[in-house]
Write an enzyme that holds these catalytic residues in place. Structure first.
Site, mmCIF file in Angstrom:
data_model
loop_
_atom_site.group_PDB
_atom_site.id
_atom_site.type_symbol
_atom_site.label_atom_id
_atom_site.label_comp_id
_atom_site.label_asym_id
_atom_site.label_seq_id
_atom_site.Cartn_x
_atom_site.Cartn_y
_atom_site.Cartn_z
ATOM 1 N N LYS A 13 71.098 44.052 27.955
ATOM 2 C CA LYS A 13 70.457 42.971 28.724
ATOM 3 C C LYS A 13 69.495 43.531 29.766
ATOM 4 C CE LYS A 13 74.299 41.095 30.311
ATOM 5 N NZ LYS A 13 75.334 41.961 29.720
ATOM 6 N N ARG A 88 77.992 33.615 33.747
ATOM 7 C CA ARG A 88 79.062 34.318 33.041
ATOM 8 C C ARG A 88 80.276 33.437 32.815
ATOM 9 N NH1 ARG A 88 77.369 39.785 34.720
ATOM 10 N NH2 ARG A 88 78.514 41.344 33.564
ATOM 11 N N ARG A 127 75.442 55.428 29.173
ATOM 12 C CA ARG A 127 74.820 54.977 30.425
ATOM 13 C C ARG A 127 75.434 55.720 31.613
ATOM 14 N NH1 ARG A 127 74.584 48.674 31.641
ATOM 15 N NH2 ARG A 127 76.808 48.847 32.033
ATOM 16 N N ARG A 135 77.522 53.882 38.408
ATOM 17 C CA ARG A 135 78.312 52.640 38.380
ATOM 18 C C ARG A 135 79.781 52.968 38.219
ATOM 19 N NH1 ARG A 135 75.860 47.651 35.072
ATOM 20 N NH2 ARG A 135 78.029 47.078 35.397
ATOM 21 N N ARG A 146 86.445 44.403 31.205
ATOM 22 C CA ARG A 146 85.177 43.652 31.203
ATOM 23 C C ARG A 146 84.995 42.936 29.856
ATOM 24 N NH1 ARG A 146 81.223 48.330 32.697
ATOM 25 N NH2 ARG A 146 79.540 46.804 32.666
HETATM 26 P P1 AMP Z 1 76.641 43.651 35.404
HETATM 27 O O1 AMP Z 1 75.766 44.602 36.147
HETATM 28 O O2 AMP Z 1 75.927 42.406 34.976
HETATM 29 O O3 AMP Z 1 77.371 44.304 34.264
HETATM 30 O O4 AMP Z 1 77.767 43.170 36.435
HETATM 31 C C1 AMP Z 1 78.690 44.073 36.999
HETATM 32 C C2 AMP Z 1 79.863 43.334 37.603
HETATM 33 O O5 AMP Z 1 79.401 42.462 38.644
HETATM 34 C C3 AMP Z 1 80.622 42.419 36.655
HETATM 35 O O6 AMP Z 1 81.587 43.123 35.888
HETATM 36 C C4 AMP Z 1 81.262 41.439 37.624
HETATM 37 O O7 AMP Z 1 82.366 42.016 38.292
HETATM 38 C C5 AMP Z 1 80.148 41.257 38.661
HETATM 39 N N1 AMP Z 1 79.240 40.157 38.269
HETATM 40 C C6 AMP Z 1 77.933 40.248 37.893
HETATM 41 N N2 AMP Z 1 77.428 39.060 37.591
HETATM 42 C C7 AMP Z 1 78.440 38.160 37.762
HETATM 43 C C8 AMP Z 1 78.558 36.749 37.566
HETATM 44 N N3 AMP Z 1 77.524 36.008 37.117
HETATM 45 N N4 AMP Z 1 79.767 36.179 37.846
HETATM 46 C C9 AMP Z 1 80.809 36.900 38.291
HETATM 47 N N5 AMP Z 1 80.777 38.236 38.470
HETATM 48 C C10 AMP Z 1 79.603 38.867 38.205
#
Ligand code: AMP
Length: 189
Positions: A13, A88, A127, A135, A146
Site C-alpha cells: 500500500k 481499517r 522491509r 518499525r 496484525r
Molecule cells: P501501518 O503503517 O498502516 O501498517 O500501521 C501500523 C499500525 O498503526 C497498525 O498496526 C495499527 O496499530 C496502527 N494503525 C494504523 N492505521 C490505523 C487505523 N486506521 N486504525 C487503527 N489502528 C491503525
C-alpha cells in the site's frame, strides 16, 4: 481524486501510494505514518499508540477517525488524497463516509491489493532489513497478530465497499510496476 487503498500488512500500500502521489499530484494520508510521527514527537497520544502498535492491535476508532477528519480538512487535501491504512474497521469506514458527506465529497475509488498470506512474512522481513528495523512492529510475532486483526476487523471493510460496488481488486503478487499499471487502469477507467 479521493482514494482508499486496502490490503494486508506488506501488500504494498505504501509503495503504491507513493507512486500515485507522484503521478497524480495528490497527497498520501498514511495513518500509520501519522501515528509514528506522534510517537517520535512523544505526544500523549503517541505514547499510548506505541504500546498498541507494538502488540499488532488497532488504536481506537475514535482516535484515528479524529486524526483523519482533522487531516482531510487541510488545504493540501483540496486536490485529492489517498488514504493508506484507513479505514481499517467498518466503524472507520462509516465515519469516513460521514466526514466526506459533511463536506459534500465522495470517494472516487477503493482499490484492494490482494496478496497470498504466505508471501507477507518474507515481505515484512525484507522491509525490516531495508529500513534498518525502523518499525518495531515489523517482526514475525507482531505480524501474526496484525494478520489476525486484518482478517477479523479489516477484511469486512472490503465487504462494506463491495455493497456499493466502489471497490476494485488488484493482484498484489504481480511485479511492483505491474501492480501500479493495474491500479492506474482502474483509476483511468
Ligand atoms: P501501518 O503503517 O498502516 O501498517 O500501521 C501500523 C499500525 O498503526 C497498525 O498496526 C495499527 O496499530 C496502527 N494503525 C494504523 N492505521 C490505523 C487505523 N486506521 N486504525 C487503527 N489502528 C491503525
Amino acid at each position: 481524486m479521493k482514494l482508499v487503498l486496502l490490503g494486508p500488512p506488506g501488500a504494498g500500500k505504501g509503495t503504491q501510494s507513493q507512486r500515485i502521489v507522484e503521478s497524480r499530484g495528490i497527497v498520501q494520508l498514511s495513518t500509520g505514518d501519522m501515528l509514528r510521527a506522534a510517537i517520535a514527537e512523544g505526544t500523549p497520544a503517541g505514547i499510548q499508540a506505541k504500546k498498541i502498535m507494538d502488540r499488532g492491535d488497532l488504536v481506537s476508532d475514535d482516535m484515528i477517525s479524529g486524526i483523519v477528519k482533522d487531516r482531510i480538512g487541510h488545504d493540501d487535501c483540496s486536490k485529492g488524497f489517498i488514504l493508506d491504512g484507513f479505514p481499517r474497521t467498518v466503524t472507520q469506514a462509516e465515519s469516513l463516509d460521514k466526514m466526506l458527506s459533511e463536506k459534500g465529497l465522495k470517494l472516487t475509488a477503493v482499490v484492494e491489493i490482494t496478496v497470498d498470506e504466505s508471501a507477507l512474512l518474507e515481505r515484512i522481513e525484507k522491509r525490516a532489513r531495508e529500513t534498518g528495523g525502523a518499525r518495531s512492529d515489523d517482526n514475525a510475532e507482531t505480524l501474526k497478530q496484525r494478520l489476525a486483526v486484518y482478517r477479523e476487523r479489516t477484511a469486512p471493510v472490503s465487504d462494506y465497499y463491495r455493497k456499493t460496488g466502489i471497490i476494485s481488486s488488484v493482484d498484489g503478487m504481480q511485479e511492483i510496476d505491474e501492480v501500479t499499471a493495474s491500479i492506474n487502469a482502474i483509476l483511468d477507467a
